[in-house]
Write a protein that holds these residues in place. Structure first.
Motif, PDB file in Angstrom:
ATOM      1  N   GLY A 256      98.867 -14.522   2.121  1.00  0.00           N
ATOM      2  CA  GLY A 256      99.744 -13.654   2.896  1.00  0.00           C
ATOM      3  C   GLY A 256     100.807 -14.388   3.682  1.00  0.00           C
ATOM      4  N   LYS A 257     100.854 -15.728   3.557  1.00  0.00           N
ATOM      5  CA  LYS A 257     101.828 -16.539   4.285  1.00  0.00           C
ATOM      6  C   LYS A 257     102.399 -17.593   3.349  1.00  0.00           C
ATOM      7  N   GLN A 258     103.319 -18.410   3.870  1.00  0.00           N
ATOM      8  CA  GLN A 258     103.910 -19.487   3.082  1.00  0.00           C
ATOM      9  C   GLN A 258     103.608 -20.833   3.733  1.00  0.00           C
ATOM     10  N   MET A 259     103.263 -21.808   2.911  1.00  0.00           N
ATOM     11  CA  MET A 259     102.945 -23.150   3.404  1.00  0.00           C
ATOM     12  C   MET A 259     104.075 -24.110   3.053  1.00  0.00           C
ATOM     13  N   VAL A 260     104.651 -24.737   4.073  1.00  0.00           N
ATOM     14  CA  VAL A 260     105.716 -25.720   3.875  1.00  0.00           C
ATOM     15  C   VAL A 260     105.365 -26.968   4.682  1.00  0.00           C
ATOM     16  N   PHE A 261     106.260 -27.961   4.637  1.00  0.00           N
ATOM     17  CA  PHE A 261     105.988 -29.238   5.299  1.00  0.00           C
ATOM     18  C   PHE A 261     107.163 -29.637   6.182  1.00  0.00           C
ATOM     19  N   GLU A 262     106.869 -30.464   7.174  1.00  0.00           N
ATOM     20  CA  GLU A 262     107.918 -31.059   7.995  1.00  0.00           C
ATOM     21  C   GLU A 262     107.518 -32.486   8.342  1.00  0.00           C
ATOM     22  N   GLY A 263     108.475 -33.271   8.796  1.00  0.00           N
ATOM     23  CA  GLY A 263     108.221 -34.658   9.146  1.00  0.00           C
ATOM     24  C   GLY A 263     108.722 -35.597   8.068  1.00  0.00           C
ATOM     25  N   THR A 264     107.968 -36.662   7.834  1.00  0.00           N
ATOM     26  CA  THR A 264     108.323 -37.650   6.815  1.00  0.00           C
ATOM     27  C   THR A 264     107.172 -37.798   5.831  1.00  0.00           C
ATOM     28  N   ALA A 265     107.432 -38.496   4.732  1.00  0.00           N
ATOM     29  CA  ALA A 265     106.406 -38.684   3.714  1.00  0.00           C
ATOM     30  C   ALA A 265     105.177 -39.397   4.264  1.00  0.00           C
ATOM     31  N   ASN A 266     105.387 -40.292   5.224  1.00  0.00           N
ATOM     32  CA  ASN A 266     104.264 -41.041   5.805  1.00  0.00           C
ATOM     33  C   ASN A 266     103.639 -40.350   7.006  1.00  0.00           C
ATOM     34  N   SER A 267     104.268 -39.314   7.490  1.00  0.00           N
ATOM     35  CA  SER A 267     103.748 -38.599   8.660  1.00  0.00           C
ATOM     36  C   SER A 267     104.149 -37.124   8.566  1.00  0.00           C
ATOM     37  N   ALA A 268     103.559 -36.452   7.596  1.00  0.00           N
ATOM     38  CA  ALA A 268     103.922 -35.057   7.332  1.00  0.00           C
ATOM     39  C   ALA A 268     102.941 -34.098   7.995  1.00  0.00           C
ATOM     40  N   ARG A 269     103.479 -32.953   8.388  1.00  0.00           N
ATOM     41  CA  ARG A 269     102.658 -31.883   8.955  1.00  0.00           C
ATOM     42  C   ARG A 269     102.863 -30.599   8.167  1.00  0.00           C
ATOM     43  N   ILE A 270     101.852 -29.756   8.206  1.00  0.00           N
ATOM     44  CA  ILE A 270     101.921 -28.444   7.556  1.00  0.00           C
ATOM     45  C   ILE A 270     102.497 -27.436   8.524  1.00  0.00           C
ATOM     46  N   ARG A 271     103.384 -26.608   8.040  1.00  0.00           N
ATOM     47  CA  ARG A 271     103.866 -25.458   8.797  1.00  0.00           C
ATOM     48  C   ARG A 271     103.533 -24.193   8.007  1.00  0.00           C
ATOM     49  N   ILE A 272     102.943 -23.246   8.686  1.00  0.00           N
ATOM     50  CA  ILE A 272     102.595 -21.962   8.066  1.00  0.00           C
ATOM     51  C   ILE A 272     103.597 -20.925   8.554  1.00  0.00           C
ATOM     52  N   LYS A 273     104.321 -20.347   7.612  1.00  0.00           N
ATOM     53  CA  LYS A 273     105.400 -19.417   7.943  1.00  0.00           C
ATOM     54  C   LYS A 273     105.086 -18.003   7.442  1.00  0.00           C
ATOM     55  N   PRO A 274     105.624 -16.988   8.125  1.00  0.00           N
ATOM     56  CA  PRO A 274     105.477 -15.627   7.607  1.00  0.00           C
ATOM     57  C   PRO A 274     106.199 -15.512   6.260  1.00  0.00           C
ATOM     58  N   THR A 275     105.697 -14.645   5.408  1.00  0.00           N
ATOM     59  CA  THR A 275     106.376 -14.427   4.137  1.00  0.00           C
ATOM     60  C   THR A 275     107.438 -13.345   4.307  1.00  0.00           C
ATOM     61  N   THR A 276     108.202 -13.092   3.262  1.00  0.00           N
ATOM     62  CA  THR A 276     109.222 -12.049   3.287  1.00  0.00           C
ATOM     63  C   THR A 276     109.035 -11.128   2.092  1.00  0.00           C
ATOM     64  N   PRO A 277     109.471  -9.869   2.198  1.00  0.00           N
ATOM     65  CA  PRO A 277     109.275  -8.913   1.101  1.00  0.00           C
ATOM     66  C   PRO A 277     109.925  -9.338  -0.215  1.00  0.00           C
ATOM     67  N   ARG A 278     110.964 -10.163  -0.146  1.00  0.00           N
ATOM     68  CA  ARG A 278     111.657 -10.557  -1.379  1.00  0.00           C
ATOM     69  C   ARG A 278     110.827 -11.516  -2.226  1.00  0.00           C
ATOM     70  N   LEU A 279     109.818 -12.146  -1.613  1.00  0.00           N
ATOM     71  CA  LEU A 279     108.975 -13.088  -2.346  1.00  0.00           C
ATOM     72  C   LEU A 279     107.805 -12.351  -2.986  1.00  0.00           C
ATOM     73  N   GLN A 280     107.641 -12.512  -4.279  1.00  0.00           N
ATOM     74  CA  GLN A 280     106.585 -11.809  -5.003  1.00  0.00           C
ATOM     75  C   GLN A 280     105.199 -12.338  -4.639  1.00  0.00           C
ATOM     76  N   TYR A 281     105.117 -13.619  -4.349  1.00  0.00           N
ATOM     77  CA  TYR A 281     103.818 -14.231  -4.081  1.00  0.00           C
ATOM     78  C   TYR A 281     103.758 -14.809  -2.676  1.00  0.00           C
ATOM     79  N   SER A 282     102.618 -14.617  -2.045  1.00  0.00           N
ATOM     80  CA  SER A 282     102.396 -15.257  -0.748  1.00  0.00           C
ATOM     81  C   SER A 282     100.918 -15.650  -0.662  1.00  0.00           C
ATOM     82  N   PRO A 283     100.633 -16.913  -0.826  1.00  0.00           N
ATOM     83  CA  PRO A 283     101.560 -18.045  -0.862  1.00  0.00           C
ATOM     84  C   PRO A 283     102.273 -18.189  -2.201  1.00  0.00           C
ATOM     85  N   SER A 284     103.445 -18.792  -2.147  1.00  0.00           N
ATOM     86  CA  SER A 284     104.249 -19.037  -3.341  1.00  0.00           C
ATOM     87  C   SER A 284     104.236 -20.524  -3.686  1.00  0.00           C
TER      88      SER A 284
END
Length: 367
Positions: A256-284
């Motif tokens: 029901g949400k989207q998983m993306v990343f922030e930071g750098t390759a050596n120090s990355a964090r997960i960000r969980i974002k709300p999905t939008t109606p235009r996206l068929q899949y959540s998570p995508s």
């Protein structure tokens, strides 16, 4: 030829409404109805439908108990219908392990309101399963236990490479052929069982984080992560906003949400974002893989497993354009050869592997 369906549910209203929806499609034919698990077994044996919709909770015999007998007498693809609760999510995952092909959330409200979205979803799901393959095998799941409970005294611990496990990994003494920072996996129909086969042989000291983007509703992803954690040597968690990516940990994208990343390759964090109606899949898968391309660039091994449609193709394209490697599951071992076929036909996938071949290939890739 029309796809034949057996509907199994203790609610006469539900059976009638689902029957009306399915029979309104010219390529689907409901050939029987059953109101409990015992009746379902008898009708599955006598009617031999292509697809069975099977309620989780029923009198006389529940859906999972009935399923274990149905798979012995009928080769139908089984669609479990489950309410959105954590308890039912665990039961549904048991059903997938016992031979069910897929599941769908059960909603009396949507049936009553004559929702066009539900009609399209139910009909498309039956068509999808009508084309799917059936794999029957003995269940492999055992109730999850705390990894801490399995620990022994330091004197009794052997080096991981010498343990008698399905696979072992010893950190390489020389640099791997390619420098990786992330193993990213996407899956849909048939994914829960495929992921189980892929990840169970991977040892706990795997040197990179692993992410899973599996098409699944919110309550189910938590239960799925818990189940996988009990099965795998790796630590498996449902991803939460702000988590730092750590080696040897598997992060399951919440439904029901989207998983993306922030930071750098050596120090990355997960960000969980709300999905939008235009996206068929959540998570995508496209969203997660696309974000991985921005943070990790070419230091990713991306894997596309069984599933309907083409989610993951564009995300894989972005990863590959950065120098990442993309592998996909072969047709013979897929429940639905949709997503893997899409990345293969697009020329994005470098290797096609049977599901049992992934773990050895992954471990060899990082040596």
């Amino acid at each position: 030829m029309a796809i034949t369906v057996l509907i199994v549910d203790d609610s006469k209203f539900f059976c009638k409404r689902v029957g009306t929806i399915l029979n309104s499609a010219s390529d689907i034919n409901v050939i029987g109805v059953a109101h409990n698990g015992r009746e379902a077994i008898d009708k599955a044996k006598s009617l031999q439908p292509d697809v069975i919709t099977l309620d989780v909770e029923m009198p006389i015999m529940d859906g999972v108990t009935a399923l274990k007998e149905i798979v012995k007498v009928c080769n139908a693809k089984v669609l479990m219908l489950s309410s959105l609760t954590y308890g039912n999510a665990k039961i549904t995952l048991d059903a997938l392990d016992a031979g069910a092909t897929d599941f769908l959330l059960k909603s009396y409200e949507s049936l009553t309101s004559n929702s066009e979205d539900l009609i399209k979803l139910l009909q498309s799901k039956i068509r999808e399963l009508g084309q799917a393959k059936t794999f029957r095998r003995a269940p492999t799941y055992k109730a999850p236990i705390s990894k801490a409970q399995t620990q022994v005294s330091p004197q009794a611990v052997k080096p991981l490479a010498s343990r008698n496990t399905n696979a072992s990994y010893t950190a390489p003494h020389k640099a791997p052929k390619k420098s990786y920072k992330l193993l990213a996996i996407g899956a849909s129909t048939g994914g829960p069982v495929a992921l189980q086969k892929l990840l169970m042989p991977i040892p706990e000291n795997y040197p990179y984080p692993i992410t899973i983007t599996q098409h699944m509703p919110g309550t189910f992803t938590g239960a799925f992560a818990s189940r996988m954690n009990g099965l795998c040597q790796l630590n498996v968690v449902e991803a939460e906003d702000g988590m730092s990516l750590k080696a040897g940990t598997v992060y399951v994208a919440p439904g029901g949400k989207q998983m993306v990343f922030e930071g750098t390759a050596n120090s990355a964090r997960i960000r969980i974002k709300p999905t939008t109606p235009r996206l068929q899949y959540s998570p995508s898968i496209d969203i997660t893989f696309g974000s991985a391309s921005k943070i990790f660039s070419g230091s990713v091994l991306g894997i596309i497993l069984t599933g309907m449609g083409a989610d993951g193709t564009e995300g894989s394209r972005l990863l590959k354009s950065c120098g990442a490697r993309i592998w996909s599951q072969n047709e013979a071992s897929c429940v639905v050869y949709g997503m893997p076929m899409s990345v293969t036909k697009a020329g994005i996938s470098e290797r096609e592997l049977a599901i049992d071949e992934f773990a050895p290939a992954i471990l060899k890739e990082i040596r």
